[in-house]
Design an enzyme around this catalytic site. Structure first.
Site, short mmCIF file in Angstrom:
data_model
loop_
_atom_site.label_atom_id
_atom_site.label_comp_id
_atom_site.label_asym_id
_atom_site.label_seq_id
_atom_site.Cartn_x
_atom_site.Cartn_y
_atom_site.Cartn_z
N SER A 1 0.83 -1.21 0.00
CA SER A 1 0.00 0.00 0.00
C SER A 1 0.86 1.25 0.00
O SER A 1 1.62 1.51 0.95
CB SER A 1 -0.91 0.02 1.23
OG SER A 1 -1.54 1.28 1.31
N HIS B 1 -1.23 -1.26 -4.25
CA HIS B 1 -2.49 -0.85 -3.61
C HIS B 1 -2.51 0.66 -3.39
O HIS B 1 -1.57 1.23 -2.84
CB HIS B 1 -2.60 -1.58 -2.27
CG HIS B 1 -3.91 -1.45 -1.57
ND1 HIS B 1 -5.00 -2.26 -1.87
CD2 HIS B 1 -4.32 -0.63 -0.57
CE1 HIS B 1 -6.01 -1.92 -1.07
NE2 HIS B 1 -5.63 -0.93 -0.27
N ASP C 1 -4.89 3.78 -1.82
CA ASP C 1 -6.02 4.08 -0.94
C ASP C 1 -6.55 5.48 -1.19
O ASP C 1 -5.84 6.46 -0.97
CB ASP C 1 -5.56 3.98 0.52
CG ASP C 1 -5.30 2.55 0.93
OD1 ASP C 1 -6.25 1.75 0.89
OD2 ASP C 1 -4.15 2.23 1.28
N HIS D 1 -8.43 1.12 -3.97
CA HIS D 1 -9.39 0.90 -2.88
C HIS D 1 -10.06 2.23 -2.55
O HIS D 1 -9.41 3.13 -2.00
CB HIS D 1 -8.62 0.33 -1.68
CG HIS D 1 -9.42 0.16 -0.44
ND1 HIS D 1 -8.84 -0.05 0.79
CD2 HIS D 1 -10.76 0.15 -0.21
CE1 HIS D 1 -9.77 -0.17 1.72
NE2 HIS D 1 -10.96 -0.04 1.14
N MET E 1 -12.31 4.55 -0.48
CA MET E 1 -12.99 4.79 0.79
C MET E 1 -13.67 6.15 0.66
O MET E 1 -13.26 7.14 1.29
CB MET E 1 -11.96 4.76 1.93
CG MET E 1 -11.52 3.34 2.28
SD MET E 1 -9.93 3.29 3.10
CE MET E 1 -8.87 3.36 1.66
N MET F 1 -11.67 -5.64 5.51
CA MET F 1 -10.90 -4.65 6.27
C MET F 1 -10.56 -5.25 7.63
O MET F 1 -11.46 -5.63 8.39
CB MET F 1 -11.71 -3.35 6.48
CG MET F 1 -11.75 -2.42 5.28
SD MET F 1 -10.16 -1.98 4.56
CE MET F 1 -9.27 -1.28 5.96
N ASP G 1 -6.68 -6.25 4.46
CA ASP G 1 -6.07 -4.92 4.43
C ASP G 1 -6.12 -4.29 5.82
O ASP G 1 -7.21 -4.04 6.35
CB ASP G 1 -6.87 -4.07 3.42
CG ASP G 1 -6.28 -2.69 3.19
OD1 ASP G 1 -5.20 -2.41 3.72
OD2 ASP G 1 -6.93 -1.90 2.47
#
Ligand code: DX5
Ligand code: ZN
Length: 217
Positions: A8, A33, A35, A66, A68, A137, A175
């Protein structure tokens, strides 16, 4: 199948992002990855399209993005254009989840759905036929460097059973708080993809840590 490792970039050095992406390129990592946090779905803001585009230009591995963010439907094509290969939305942020994942597929990306620690995996029972990956998660989303929530093992076991019983081709990604001390047990429990931020980029030798997460030795 062999498990995959997805470092990440949230824990990378943003002043030397190109250097850290090159490091991942040279490593045994499978994906990268990214975020995306909007300050509404989670109490933090990370980065947006220009950063993804920059990473895409130099990355030699698929981008595992990913989201959010609330109401991700507004931005699906923008993330595809920025370079996402796998696009994961949060279950809790989608009112018409089946429509959202169909749209991700029609844009040519793999579709993932993430569940927060409080969300039972049973709620994904009728979504498994439509997706490529579930992201469990293992911390509350929003920040890197948090402690792994042990209850996650039960969720992984339950989800693995649902996937096998239904004969679905769905990967399980975890994750949050993943490191070389819990990665072995996670793979044994049925995980396919390990995301790791701090344990990789805060380690003395990130390349070697990725190798250890991949080899589990
Ligand atoms: C947390 C993010 C994670 C984060 C993981 O909200 O979804 O991807 O980067 O960081 P670590 O591995 O440090 O817990
Ligand atoms: Zn993430």
């Amino acid at each position: 199948m062999d498990h995959l490792v997805s470092p990440s970039l949230l824990a990378a050095d943003f002043g030397n992002l190109a250097r850290d992406v090159s490091l991942v390129n040279e490593s045994q990592a499978d994906w990268i990855h990214l975020d995306i946090m909007d300050g509404v779905f989670v109490p933090n803001i990370s980065f947006g399209f220009p950063v993804i585009e920059h990473v895409k230009k130099i990355a030699r591995k698929p981008l595992d993005v990913h989201l959010m963010i609330v109401d991700p439907d507004r931005y699906l094509s923008r993330f595809r254009d920025a370079g996402a290969d796998i696009l994961t939305v949060q279950y809790e942020a989608c009112i018409h989840l089946q429509r959202t994942v169909s749209e991700i597929h029609s844009l040519g990306m793999k579709a993932g759905v993430a569940v927060n620690p409080h969300t039972p995996v049973l709620l994904l029972k009728n979504t498994l036929p439509f997706i490529d990956m579930v992201l469990i998660m293992t911390v509350n989303p929003g920040f890197g460097g948090q402690s792994f929530i042990m209850e996650s093992y039960n969720k992984i076991t339950e989800l693995r059973k649902m996937i096998e019983e239904g004969g679905y081709k769905v990967l399980i990604e975890v994750d949050g708080g993943i490191d070389t001390t819990n990665s072995g047990k996670l793979i044994e429990t049925g995980v396919n993809v390990l995301v790791a931020g701090h344990s990789v980029f805060s380690s003395e030798n990130p390349m070697e840590t990725i190798k250890r997460l991949k080899d589990l030795k």
